[in-house]
Design a protein around this motif. Structure first.
Motif, PDB file in Angstrom:
ATOM      1  N   LEU A   1       0.818  -1.207   0.000  1.00  0.00           N
ATOM      2  CA  LEU A   1       0.000   0.000   0.000  1.00  0.00           C
ATOM      3  C   LEU A   1       0.854   1.260   0.000  1.00  0.00           C
ATOM      4  CD1 LEU A   1      -2.821  -1.093   2.464  1.00  0.00           C
ATOM      5  CD2 LEU A   1      -3.049  -0.678   0.003  1.00  0.00           C
ATOM      6  N   ALA A   2       2.058   1.176   0.552  1.00  0.00           N
ATOM      7  CA  ALA A   2       2.965   2.320   0.494  1.00  0.00           C
ATOM      8  C   ALA A   2       3.377   2.597  -0.945  1.00  0.00           C
ATOM      9  CB  ALA A   2       4.199   2.048   1.350  1.00  0.00           C
ATOM     10  N   ARG A   3       3.459   1.539  -1.762  1.00  0.00           N
ATOM     11  CA  ARG A   3       3.808   1.700  -3.171  1.00  0.00           C
ATOM     12  C   ARG A   3       2.598   2.069  -4.016  1.00  0.00           C
ATOM     13  NH1 ARG A   3       8.260  -1.464  -5.714  1.00  0.00           N
ATOM     14  NH2 ARG A   3       9.918  -1.615  -4.160  1.00  0.00           N
TER      15      ARG A   3
ATOM     16  N   SER B   1      -7.821   4.033   0.109  1.00  0.00           N
ATOM     17  CA  SER B   1      -8.618   5.236  -0.110  1.00  0.00           C
ATOM     18  C   SER B   1     -10.094   4.917  -0.005  1.00  0.00           C
ATOM     19  CB  SER B   1      -8.306   5.814  -1.498  1.00  0.00           C
ATOM     20  OG  SER B   1      -8.683   4.896  -2.512  1.00  0.00           O
ATOM     21  N   ARG B   2     -10.898   5.941  -0.181  1.00  0.00           N
ATOM     22  CA  ARG B   2     -12.354   5.786  -0.256  1.00  0.00           C
ATOM     23  C   ARG B   2     -12.882   6.836  -1.234  1.00  0.00           C
ATOM     24  NH1 ARG B   2     -14.631   9.910   2.734  1.00  0.00           N
ATOM     25  NH2 ARG B   2     -13.264  10.885   4.287  1.00  0.00           N
TER      26      ARG B   2
ATOM     27  N   VAL C   1     -10.612  10.048  -1.905  1.00  0.00           N
ATOM     28  CA  VAL C   1      -9.917  10.490  -0.702  1.00  0.00           C
ATOM     29  C   VAL C   1      -8.838   9.467  -0.366  1.00  0.00           C
ATOM     30  CG1 VAL C   1     -10.143  11.169   1.717  1.00  0.00           C
ATOM     31  CG2 VAL C   1     -12.063  11.539   0.124  1.00  0.00           C
ATOM     32  N   ARG C   2      -7.575   9.829  -0.594  1.00  0.00           N
ATOM     33  CA  ARG C   2      -6.459   8.941  -0.263  1.00  0.00           C
ATOM     34  C   ARG C   2      -6.074   9.148   1.196  1.00  0.00           C
ATOM     35  NH1 ARG C   2      -2.772   9.295  -5.812  1.00  0.00           N
ATOM     36  NH2 ARG C   2      -4.406   8.443  -7.186  1.00  0.00           N
ATOM     37  N   LEU C   3      -5.945   8.056   1.917  1.00  0.00           N
ATOM     38  CA  LEU C   3      -5.791   8.113   3.369  1.00  0.00           C
ATOM     39  C   LEU C   3      -4.335   7.932   3.778  1.00  0.00           C
ATOM     40  CD1 LEU C   3      -8.919   5.917   3.966  1.00  0.00           C
ATOM     41  CD2 LEU C   3      -8.790   8.391   4.194  1.00  0.00           C
TER      42      LEU C   3
ATOM     43  N   HIS D   1     -17.335  -1.871   2.460  1.00  0.00           N
ATOM     44  CA  HIS D   1     -17.687  -0.464   2.260  1.00  0.00           C
ATOM     45  C   HIS D   1     -17.352   0.348   3.513  1.00  0.00           C
ATOM     46  CE1 HIS D   1     -20.308   3.061   1.939  1.00  0.00           C
ATOM     47  NE2 HIS D   1     -20.339   2.841   0.635  1.00  0.00           N
ATOM     48  N   PRO D   2     -16.752   1.545   3.374  1.00  0.00           N
ATOM     49  CA  PRO D   2     -16.454   2.328   2.165  1.00  0.00           C
ATOM     50  C   PRO D   2     -15.013   2.180   1.676  1.00  0.00           C
ATOM     51  CG  PRO D   2     -16.212   3.735   4.065  1.00  0.00           C
ATOM     52  CD  PRO D   2     -16.551   2.369   4.598  1.00  0.00           C
ATOM     53  N   GLU D   3     -14.359   1.092   2.003  1.00  0.00           N
ATOM     54  CA  GLU D   3     -12.982   0.896   1.567  1.00  0.00           C
ATOM     55  C   GLU D   3     -12.920   0.722   0.057  1.00  0.00           C
ATOM     56  OE1 GLU D   3     -11.456  -2.384   3.841  1.00  0.00           O
ATOM     57  OE2 GLU D   3     -12.172  -1.527   5.730  1.00  0.00           O
ATOM     58  N   ALA D   4     -11.696   0.666  -0.478  1.00  0.00           N
ATOM     59  CA  ALA D   4     -11.531   0.595  -1.926  1.00  0.00           C
ATOM     60  C   ALA D   4     -10.987  -0.747  -2.398  1.00  0.00           C
ATOM     61  CB  ALA D   4     -10.600   1.708  -2.413  1.00  0.00           C
ATOM     62  N   ALA D   5     -10.547  -1.602  -1.472  1.00  0.00           N
ATOM     63  CA  ALA D   5      -9.959  -2.869  -1.918  1.00  0.00           C
ATOM     64  C   ALA D   5      -9.900  -3.879  -0.786  1.00  0.00           C
ATOM     65  CB  ALA D   5      -8.550  -2.631  -2.474  1.00  0.00           C
TER      66      ALA D   5
END
Length: 301
Positions: free
Chosen positions: A140-142, A148-149, A158-160, A236-240
């Motif tokens: 995820l760092a890469r 995000s959501r 929105v990148r967290l 939800h509401p995650e992206a992956a």
């Protein structure tokens, strides 16, 4: 075909599977069938029949009429509590998130050997889930697009900044997803301890709402159920969500020769709004590379 989990549960509860009628496709016996059979109450002598149903302690409950086929009465299970909350969240995910899934097989032999070496060195034991989580945070760092959501009202991604890692845990009350806060800043030893603490809290039903919300990415180890692959629904509401199947010996071409290796299937289900297939594929390939060659992680430690 009955899953090993269902067979084990039946043995623990002293049930003969030959006496059960399955509710799954073609009569397949599911876990819920075993649980119902082991908790079904004995008929009460205090029941009295009325014209509209059965009266129990002054309350009238409707009766169910068995269908003509003779396969027994239908059963209605209220969608409330944990099951109801899960149903609502998964339904919302399906309605709002245009998801896609990619997967890859990976040779986990070296990862398993590395874990064995860590645990042989003394100190607290390191869990496989913790190593996979450490790989996830490095990936995820890469590829921060996947941490995000989507804010639908603002039409923004929105990148967290922090990784709060959820992990799927099956309990007697249903599926829950406890969240490990700031997983990106934890060592494998710290992750192991936190997974154990939250899993025990999930089993005892003592998780607080704060421990079940705020996740940014989910790790789903469905291999514990004895299956190889899955296409999970995004939390939800995650992206992956990264899915991990069981690790089993399989024929594999290793260094140009056929060998028996420990192979695992990895799958990534992602929100196609936050990234394209190239990003998702890059993330999954990096995870697979770390599983196959754990030394790759040293570059990010």
């Amino acid at each position: 075909m009955i899953s090993p989990l269902v067979r084990k549960l039946a043995r623990e509860r002293g049930l003969d599977l030959r006496q059960l009628r399955g509710s799954g496709p073609d009569g397949l016996i599911l876990r819920v069938d075993v649980e119902r059979a082991s908790t079904a109450p004995a008929p009460s002598p205090e029941l009295t029949h009325t014209a509209s149903g059965v009266t129990v302690s002054g309350h009238t409950a409707p009766t169910h009429t068995a269908p003509a086929s003779g396969q027994g009465a239908e059963e209605r299970v209220p969608l409330r509590g944990v099951r109801g909350a899960v149903a609502e969240k998964l339904s919302r995910s399906r309605r709002e998130i245009p998801d896609a899934t990619c997967w890859v097989d990976a040779d986990a032999t070296e990862l398993m050997a590395a874990r064995a070496a860590m645990n042989a060195a003394g100190g607290p034991k390191i869990s496989l889930l913790a190593l996979l989580a450490r790989i996830c945070t490095a990936a995820l760092a890469r590829y921060p697009e996947l941490n995000s959501r989507v804010d639908q009202e603002a039409r923004e991604i929105v990148r967290l900044p922090a990784v709060h890692l959820g992990f799927a845990a099956q309990t007697e009350r249903g599926l829950v997803v406890p969240v490990v806060r700031d997983a990106h800043g934890r060592s494998a030893e710290s992750l192991t301890a936190e997974f154990a603490r939250l899993t025990e809290a999930a089993r005892t039903g003592s998780l607080s709402p704060a421990q079940l919300t705020g996740g940014t990415f989910t790790l789903n180890n469905y291999g514990v159920f004895g299956v190889d692959g899955s296409t999970p629904i995004i939390n939800h509401p995650e992206a992956a969500m990264l899915g991990v199947g069981r690790i089993v010996p399989k024929p594999w071409v290793h260094q140009g020769e056929l060998a028996v290796r420990q192979v695992v299937q990895l799958s990534l289900t992602f929100d196609h709004r936050v990234c394209d297939g190239g990003t998702a594929g890059g993330f999954l390939r990096y995870v697979a590379d770390c599983v196959e060659h754990p030394a790759v992680l040293l570059r990010t430690l």
